[in-house]
Design a protein around this motif. Structure first.
Motif, PDB file in Angstrom:
ATOM      1  N   GLU A 151       0.831  -1.211   0.000  1.00  0.00           N
ATOM      2  CA  GLU A 151       0.000   0.000   0.000  1.00  0.00           C
ATOM      3  C   GLU A 151       0.862   1.257   0.000  1.00  0.00           C
ATOM      4  O   GLU A 151       0.446   2.299  -0.514  1.00  0.00           O
ATOM      5  CB  GLU A 151      -0.953  -0.009   1.196  1.00  0.00           C
ATOM      6  CG  GLU A 151      -0.310  -0.038   2.570  1.00  0.00           C
ATOM      7  CD  GLU A 151      -0.065  -1.426   3.114  1.00  0.00           C
ATOM      8  OE1 GLU A 151      -0.062  -1.588   4.348  1.00  0.00           O
ATOM      9  OE2 GLU A 151       0.136  -2.362   2.307  1.00  0.00           O
TER      10      GLU A 151
ATOM     11  N   ASP B 293      -6.131   0.404  -3.726  1.00  0.00           N
ATOM     12  CA  ASP B 293      -6.404   1.847  -3.614  1.00  0.00           C
ATOM     13  C   ASP B 293      -6.632   2.480  -4.978  1.00  0.00           C
ATOM     14  O   ASP B 293      -6.167   3.585  -5.282  1.00  0.00           O
ATOM     15  CB  ASP B 293      -5.260   2.557  -2.888  1.00  0.00           C
ATOM     16  CG  ASP B 293      -5.278   2.312  -1.390  1.00  0.00           C
ATOM     17  OD1 ASP B 293      -6.366   2.032  -0.850  1.00  0.00           O
ATOM     18  OD2 ASP B 293      -4.212   2.388  -0.752  1.00  0.00           O
TER      19      ASP B 293
ATOM     20  N   THR C 140      -8.955  -4.099  -3.390  1.00  0.00           N
ATOM     21  CA  THR C 140      -8.404  -3.934  -2.044  1.00  0.00           C
ATOM     22  C   THR C 140      -8.085  -2.464  -1.801  1.00  0.00           C
ATOM     23  O   THR C 140      -7.788  -1.719  -2.731  1.00  0.00           O
ATOM     24  CB  THR C 140      -7.118  -4.771  -1.857  1.00  0.00           C
ATOM     25  OG1 THR C 140      -6.108  -4.298  -2.760  1.00  0.00           O
ATOM     26  CG2 THR C 140      -7.385  -6.237  -2.111  1.00  0.00           C
TER      27      THR C 140
ATOM     28  N   MET D  42      -6.889   0.582   1.588  1.00  0.00           N
ATOM     29  CA  MET D  42      -6.648   0.908   2.982  1.00  0.00           C
ATOM     30  C   MET D  42      -7.980   1.150   3.687  1.00  0.00           C
ATOM     31  O   MET D  42      -8.924   1.664   3.084  1.00  0.00           O
ATOM     32  CB  MET D  42      -5.776   2.159   3.088  1.00  0.00           C
ATOM     33  CG  MET D  42      -4.308   1.916   2.793  1.00  0.00           C
ATOM     34  SD  MET D  42      -3.511   0.894   4.058  1.00  0.00           S
ATOM     35  CE  MET D  42      -3.611   1.970   5.482  1.00  0.00           C
TER      36      MET D  42
ATOM     37  N   THR E 248      -5.785  -3.075   5.678  1.00  0.00           N
ATOM     38  CA  THR E 248      -6.448  -3.038   4.377  1.00  0.00           C
ATOM     39  C   THR E 248      -7.644  -3.975   4.408  1.00  0.00           C
ATOM     40  O   THR E 248      -7.780  -4.815   5.303  1.00  0.00           O
ATOM     41  CB  THR E 248      -5.487  -3.473   3.253  1.00  0.00           C
ATOM     42  OG1 THR E 248      -5.021  -4.806   3.529  1.00  0.00           O
ATOM     43  CG2 THR E 248      -4.313  -2.514   3.138  1.00  0.00           C
TER      44      THR E 248
END
Length: 461
Positions: free
Chosen positions: A312, A353, A365, A367, A401
């Motif tokens: 991330e 993100d 996926t 955060m 996440t």
């Protein structure tokens, strides 16, 4: 029977500065010319990175939940003897000395620092954050030193001491209580190791800055502690009656020496040394691929392992490396074995993100504001390249996440009344972190699948 000097550094609670003291101690002893074997109680990946940087050899985890009580001493000795025999072993504890797994499957204190110290027969050095106390330190230390007769507290390190006067008061109080003070370290805010959403920033990501911090910690701890007295405590440990863990005894050999790529680099820093050692012991050629820098998988890759880390933080760079993402997707499409956990799941997803990832999994996926953390007792929901259906494992989760959906049509694991993760073809992806030393059959099964895949490729050339 092995006579190995060793000690465990613990604390009354988290945030006492254990990691800084332990890293500095390892660096100081190494600077003396000693070979130090670094270890960490619990599942944490980040602290061992700093330990390893200080020692010049891998930091290893000791977690009874993940690998079983019976493997703690053997795994400890494995780390102490490889790649060369150590002069002394330093173990960093987790949380407070007696804080263990909060799980109904085990009793209080399981997998705690005290639990591991008992299994290793190691004396404990208590690191006390003295910033907000004076004479009360004696009562605190007395309580920890007498709470469990099986734990021997060999001394105390006073951390974050404010002044000469403050140190004198603390030493006087502990002397009256009959406790040995092994040293005192003053407050050094400039040595603060930066943190983010999952704790300390891994040493591998800080490179030169991390090296400089570790060097300075070695100087500070070396000046503040009586290293000879610390070594005397370590040498007071009795001989350890255990046989070193040997990965070749845990797995079955496969034919053909399949090449297995393991993700590394700054984005994928979380991994247990034993996992790669087991694959190599099974006959695989283990090579590293850095998804931030390498544009293709190593030639002849038969399988891929993508472990934990911080994709991330590096999502833009990972997404920009389209050639490797395409190579990973093609490998998975051909049915090659791919094992991914946590960060690996994010990398295999459709997006992270909002940025394109490998697209192996039709999963989004991102955060989230929620920390998911804890030990898990899981069961394989179906057959996969890692495990037959019904296989039971113990692992842990550690992420901020979230994946949508959380499980595929053929989930990876089942626990707590629900399912999690994804299996499809040769792919196994999940948030669950595993140390394969606790379930070495996973390494045999994965290496076997890679060997079969490698043979098929050769047969069709």
């Amino acid at each position: 029977m092995t006579a190995l000097p060793r000690l465990v550094l613990a604390a009354p609670s988290s945030n006492a500065g254990k990691t800084s003291i332990v890293t500095g101690l390892i660096a100081a002893l190494t600077a003396r010319g000693l070979t130090v074997s670094p270890h960490k109680v619990g599942p944490d990946y980040i602290d061992p990175g700093y330990h390893g940087l200080a020692a010049g050899r891998p930091g290893r985890n000791l977690d009874p939940w993940l690998v079983g009580e019976e493997r703690i001493a053997p795994l400890f000795l494995r780390g102490a003897l490889h790649p060369s025999p150590a002069d002394v072993a330093v173990v960093e504890g987790v949380m407070g000395l007696f804080d263990g797994a909060a799980h109904p499957a085990v009793g209080p204190g399981f997998a705690s620092t005290a639990h591991v110290a008992r299994l290793l027969g190691a004396p404990v050095v208590l690191v006390v954050d003295a910033a907000s106390q004076a004479h009360s330190v004696a009562a605190l230390v007395h309580g920890f030193a007498t709470f469990d007769p099986a734990i021997r507290v060999g001394g105390v390190v006073l951390n974050r001491v404010g002044s000469d006067r403050h140190e004198a008061i603390l030493r006087g109080a502990l002397a009256a209580a009959g406790v040995t003070v092994l040293g005192a370290v003053r407050r050094h805010e400039q040595l603060h190791t930066p943190s983010r959403h999952l704790g300390l920033i891994p040493a591998a990501e800080r490179s030169a800055a991390a090296t400089a911090t570790v060097h300075r910690l070695g100087e500070v701890v070396g000046d503040g502690l009586d290293l000879d007295a610390v070594l005397a405590v370590a040498r007071s440990a009795p001989p350890l009656h255990a046989t070193p863990w040997e990965p070749t005894a845990e797995v079955s050999a496969v034919a053909g020496r399949p090449r297995i790529a393991v993700a590394g680099g700054a984005a994928f820093t979380f991994g247990y040394a034993e996992n790669a050692e087991l694959l190599a012991a099974a006959g695989a050629e283990v090579v590293t691929v850095d998804p931030l820098r390498d544009e293709a998988l190593p030639a002849g890759t038969a399988g891929l392992v993508v472990g934990g880390g911080f994709p991330e933080v590096h999502a833009a760079e990972l997404s920009a490396n389209g050639s490797l993402r395409a190579d990973v997707a093609a490998l998975a499409a051909r049915g090659a074995p791919v094992a991914a956990e946590c960060a690996g799941l994010l990398y295999l997803a459709r997006e992270l993100d909002g940025l394109p990832m490998c697209g192996v999994l039709d999963v989004a996926t991102a955060m989230s504001g929620r920390l998911t953390l804890g030990y898990r007792e899981a069961e394989a929901a179906g057959p996969s390249v890692l495990a037959p259906a019904g296989t039971r494992v113990r692992g842990h989760e550690f992420h901020r996440t979230a994946a949508v959906p959380v499980a595929g049509a053929t989930p990876a694991w089942r626990w707590g009344g629900g399912t999690e993760g994804f299996t499809s073809g040769g792919v196994h992806a999940s948030y669950l972190h595993l140390n394969w030393a606790g379930s070495p059959e996973l390494a045999t099964r994965f290496a076997t699948a890679c060997a079969v895949r490698s043979e098929k490729v050769r047969a069709h050339r």
